[in-house]
Motif scaffolding. Sequence first.
Motif, mmCIF file in Angstrom:
data_model
loop_
_atom_site.group_PDB
_atom_site.id
_atom_site.type_symbol
_atom_site.label_atom_id
_atom_site.label_comp_id
_atom_site.label_asym_id
_atom_site.label_seq_id
_atom_site.Cartn_x
_atom_site.Cartn_y
_atom_site.Cartn_z
ATOM 1 N N GLU A 83 67.141 20.242 29.897
ATOM 2 C CA GLU A 83 66.099 20.941 29.113
ATOM 3 C C GLU A 83 65.661 20.049 27.941
ATOM 4 O O GLU A 83 64.481 20.028 27.588
ATOM 5 C CB GLU A 83 66.638 22.267 28.545
ATOM 6 N N GLY A 87 62.026 18.181 27.766
ATOM 7 C CA GLY A 87 61.205 18.712 26.658
ATOM 8 C C GLY A 87 60.971 20.212 26.755
ATOM 9 O O GLY A 87 60.337 20.793 25.878
ATOM 10 N N THR A 88 61.471 20.845 27.824
ATOM 11 C CA THR A 88 61.270 22.299 27.966
ATOM 12 C C THR A 88 62.027 23.080 26.874
ATOM 13 O O THR A 88 61.692 24.216 26.591
ATOM 14 C CB THR A 88 61.723 22.796 29.349
ATOM 15 N N ILE A 89 63.015 22.432 26.287
ATOM 16 C CA ILE A 89 63.813 23.097 25.241
ATOM 17 C C ILE A 89 62.936 23.504 24.048
ATOM 18 O O ILE A 89 63.203 24.507 23.392
ATOM 19 C CB ILE A 89 64.967 22.170 24.787
ATOM 20 N N TYR A 90 61.868 22.717 23.800
ATOM 21 C CA TYR A 90 61.026 23.009 22.632
ATOM 22 C C TYR A 90 60.289 24.339 22.771
ATOM 23 O O TYR A 90 60.014 24.988 21.771
ATOM 24 C CB TYR A 90 60.032 21.864 22.381
ATOM 25 N N ILE A 92 61.541 26.857 24.381
ATOM 26 C CA ILE A 92 62.545 27.943 24.376
ATOM 27 C C ILE A 92 63.085 28.181 22.970
ATOM 28 O O ILE A 92 63.078 29.303 22.462
ATOM 29 C CB ILE A 92 63.716 27.608 25.340
ATOM 30 N N LEU A 93 63.538 27.101 22.326
ATOM 31 C CA LEU A 93 64.224 27.281 21.034
ATOM 32 C C LEU A 93 63.280 27.469 19.844
ATOM 33 O O LEU A 93 63.730 27.632 18.727
ATOM 34 C CB LEU A 93 65.191 26.123 20.780
ATOM 35 N N SER A 94 61.967 27.436 20.111
ATOM 36 C CA SER A 94 61.048 27.795 19.028
ATOM 37 C C SER A 94 60.911 29.317 18.949
ATOM 38 O O SER A 94 60.275 29.840 18.045
ATOM 39 C CB SER A 94 59.676 27.156 19.255
ATOM 40 N N LYS A 98 69.082 32.276 19.109
ATOM 41 C CA LYS A 98 70.048 31.317 18.563
ATOM 42 C C LYS A 98 70.449 30.338 19.660
ATOM 43 O O LYS A 98 70.396 30.669 20.847
ATOM 44 C CB LYS A 98 71.264 32.060 18.026
ATOM 45 N N ARG A 99 70.879 29.174 19.191
ATOM 46 C CA ARG A 99 71.211 28.139 20.176
ATOM 47 C C ARG A 99 72.385 28.549 21.062
ATOM 48 O O ARG A 99 72.443 28.187 22.231
ATOM 49 C CB ARG A 99 71.505 26.814 19.465
ATOM 50 N N SER A 283 74.582 23.340 18.320
ATOM 51 C CA SER A 283 73.917 23.971 17.167
ATOM 52 C C SER A 283 73.675 22.968 16.047
ATOM 53 O O SER A 283 72.732 23.108 15.273
ATOM 54 C CB SER A 283 74.757 25.131 16.634
ATOM 55 N N GLN A 284 74.547 21.962 15.965
ATOM 56 C CA GLN A 284 74.410 20.957 14.898
ATOM 57 C C GLN A 284 73.475 19.819 15.290
ATOM 58 O O GLN A 284 73.104 19.004 14.457
ATOM 59 C CB GLN A 284 75.788 20.360 14.566
ATOM 60 N N ARG A 285 73.121 19.780 16.556
ATOM 61 C CA ARG A 285 72.334 18.645 17.070
ATOM 62 C C ARG A 285 70.895 18.672 16.614
ATOM 63 O O ARG A 285 70.289 19.740 16.529
ATOM 64 C CB ARG A 285 72.311 18.716 18.601
ATOM 65 N N ASP A 286 70.343 17.492 16.350
ATOM 66 C CA ASP A 286 68.903 17.359 16.149
ATOM 67 C C ASP A 286 68.267 17.198 17.519
ATOM 68 O O ASP A 286 68.719 16.372 18.309
ATOM 69 C CB ASP A 286 68.595 16.123 15.298
ATOM 70 N N LEU A 287 67.248 18.007 17.779
ATOM 71 C CA LEU A 287 66.627 17.961 19.112
ATOM 72 C C LEU A 287 65.262 17.286 19.073
ATOM 73 O O LEU A 287 64.570 17.366 18.098
ATOM 74 C CB LEU A 287 66.494 19.391 19.656
ATOM 75 N N VAL B 49 60.191 24.148 12.613
ATOM 76 C CA VAL B 49 60.464 25.115 13.679
ATOM 77 C C VAL B 49 61.971 25.208 13.992
ATOM 78 O O VAL B 49 62.392 26.074 14.757
ATOM 79 C CB VAL B 49 59.615 24.778 14.939
ATOM 80 N N PHE B 51 64.142 22.559 15.038
ATOM 81 C CA PHE B 51 64.775 21.627 15.983
ATOM 82 C C PHE B 51 65.561 20.534 15.269
ATOM 83 O O PHE B 51 66.482 19.966 15.827
ATOM 84 C CB PHE B 51 63.722 20.980 16.887
ATOM 85 N N LEU B 52 65.132 20.226 14.061
ATOM 86 C CA LEU B 52 65.804 19.180 13.290
ATOM 87 C C LEU B 52 66.372 19.803 12.020
ATOM 88 O O LEU B 52 65.742 20.676 11.417
ATOM 89 C CB LEU B 52 64.818 18.064 12.928
ATOM 90 N N HIS B 53 67.532 19.344 11.623
ATOM 91 C CA HIS B 53 68.160 19.851 10.407
ATOM 92 C C HIS B 53 67.725 18.959 9.240
ATOM 93 O O HIS B 53 67.906 17.739 9.302
ATOM 94 C CB HIS B 53 69.678 19.832 10.543
ATOM 95 N N VAL B 69 66.772 32.396 12.711
ATOM 96 C CA VAL B 69 66.063 33.134 13.757
ATOM 97 C C VAL B 69 64.903 33.915 13.133
ATOM 98 O O VAL B 69 63.798 33.958 13.683
ATOM 99 C CB VAL B 69 67.059 34.083 14.475
ATOM 100 N N ARG B 72 61.560 32.293 12.666
ATOM 101 C CA ARG B 72 60.778 31.993 13.876
ATOM 102 C C ARG B 72 60.175 33.247 14.522
ATOM 103 O O ARG B 72 59.495 33.152 15.535
ATOM 104 C CB ARG B 72 61.658 31.266 14.900
ATOM 105 N N ARG B 83 56.105 20.541 27.812
ATOM 106 C CA ARG B 83 56.602 20.593 29.194
ATOM 107 C C ARG B 83 57.149 21.991 29.421
ATOM 108 O O ARG B 83 57.843 22.532 28.571
ATOM 109 C CB ARG B 83 57.720 19.570 29.417
ATOM 110 N N HIS B 97 58.531 33.844 28.451
ATOM 111 C CA HIS B 97 58.436 33.627 27.003
ATOM 112 C C HIS B 97 58.232 34.941 26.249
ATOM 113 O O HIS B 97 58.727 35.095 25.136
ATOM 114 C CB HIS B 97 57.348 32.603 26.689
ATOM 115 N N LEU B 100 61.568 36.275 25.827
ATOM 116 C CA LEU B 100 62.291 35.575 24.747
ATOM 117 C C LEU B 100 61.870 36.105 23.379
ATOM 118 O O LEU B 100 62.659 36.148 22.441
ATOM 119 C CB LEU B 100 62.048 34.062 24.819
#
Lengths: 287, 300
Positions: A83, A87-90, A92-94, A98-99, A283-287, B49, B51-53, B69, B72, B83, B97, B100
């Motif tokens: 994912e 790039g499909t993760i973007y 979903i997680l937007s 929660k992760r 959860s700590q990862r930069d995506l 959004v 994705f980055l801390h 959460v 968002r 994608r 979606h 979600l």
Amino acid sequence: MITIIKYTFKEMLKKRAFLLASLLSLLYLSIYAFGLSRIFERPSDSIYDIIFQSEILSAGLFFANLIVAFLVVLTSVNAISGEIESGTIYSILSKPIKRYELVLGKFIGLSIMIVLYSSIMFLSVVGLNIWFGSKISFGWDNILKGLFFFDLGPIVFLALIIASSSIFSTINTGIIAIMAYGIALVGGVLEQIGTAIQQSQVSAFGLKSGESLINAGIITSLILPTDVIYRKMTAELLTQSSGISFMMTQGLFGGMSQPSIYMFIYIFFYVVFLLYYGVKRFSQRDL
Amino acid sequence: MVLETQNLTKQFNGKGGFKEVTLFVEKGKVFGFLGPNGAGKTTFVKTMVGFLHPTSGFAWILGKPIGTVESREKVGFLPENFRYHDWMTGKELLSFHAELYKIKNPGKKIDELLELVKLKGHENKLIKNYSKGMQQRIGIAIALLNDPEIVFLDEPTSALDPVGRIEVREIIKQLKSQCKTVFLNSHLLSEVEMVCDEVAIINHGRVIAQGKLDDLLKEHTHVEMVITDYTPELIEKISRLSKEFQFKENKLSFKVEDREKIPIIAKMVIEAGAKLYQLNTQTSSLEDLFINLIGKDEIS
């Protein structure tokens, strides 16, 4: 999380890997059934025939277990990393989720599918043996216990893959999964040989080399306890009160060396820890 | 304030990303975030959004700290490298979606959005059979599913043809009319100029200019005058009120930061007894402003 579980399950059913594994499984079961039909053609009443039949059953389950492991790797190695890489993760997680919901949702969705698949494989192999007239008497409790442990192994393997896929790339996860499974398999065989040496040798040298092999097996079981679970499954399925159970669990595919209760406590914490660690790192990862 | 950041920094091992960005975006505005490639635009949006801390600093969306959460819940997002799960049909993807977002009975909303992004009739095709432009359109529909208060659009027209670009511009205008906030990440300056109320320009991770688009452009009004019978004192006074002043053979060329200075300068010329033959003004385009600011930043 239910949405992730639902769509993970749906995705697996639509994946070509699943279709391929299903076709291969069907082919395997057909070949196995053909083999059984030939083996059971001749009359078999002696104790040696029953031991031989238990070996045939164990071999059937061993290879069925391998196919299930193959399916676990194929379908879940890119569960999270794929994912991210695509790039499909973007998308979903937007969303307001929660992760950990993604990681656990994927794990549960895949687990349901794998348990279903694994159960079909197990019941097919056992069912074919009964159908062709195996002299091994199965109790329902043995079958259910055997089924439980047959399904547990792939779930433990899946926990390792999901944790790895949450931290590493798909290619690295694939390497980790295959290496860990291979090590567990080889370690399991070494432990069986070690036990056999200990049982057959009376000299101090024989006992010592047997013990070393058993220890090597225990260490590999700590890395990935799939083999130890498989042996427990064999023992649960073939252990009957007929007094010949010890003979049925002999051989390469059997379970001469049985895991202790502590190993199963370890397995429980192993799965919990892997999922916790995978979720934490993800959860700590930069995506 | 819909979006607010205070000294927000995101760097990767002390490199890249963006540094100490302080921004305020009001409700109902279309905010353009501009910068050359690699300036830190996408990194900024990804940080907003969740994705980055962030490395340091603070940021809030609708009063909620970013990364949560809650922040968002009323956010729509179209990623730059969009994608989607290509094994689903367009309709399945939108339903996924919507689930979600925990939207109940999304059928009507999905139909409306398919209509809006001109994908009606293609909803039962698999995403893998969609063209890149169609995928970007479905991405816009996904970003609008939850009726968001703020929409982050990261290069929303990169895969679209000219007609598609106009349609996206119309969607942005429509969102503005509904008092929604749009955060537009783009390097297509003409596009930004047409729809944005406010802009921020980022270069090498630092915001080098921000404000209302009209104000920023006004700051760079170019004036040309032709005068005779002037005194050296008059020329001196004009040069003090302007920037980039040039004077050659009765012709004055300069820039003013505030358009209100133009009538003041004209009055000064007349009152000084000089003859004013010509006065031309030209407001810079966003492109001029962008090139000018980036150029200056590179030199400094």
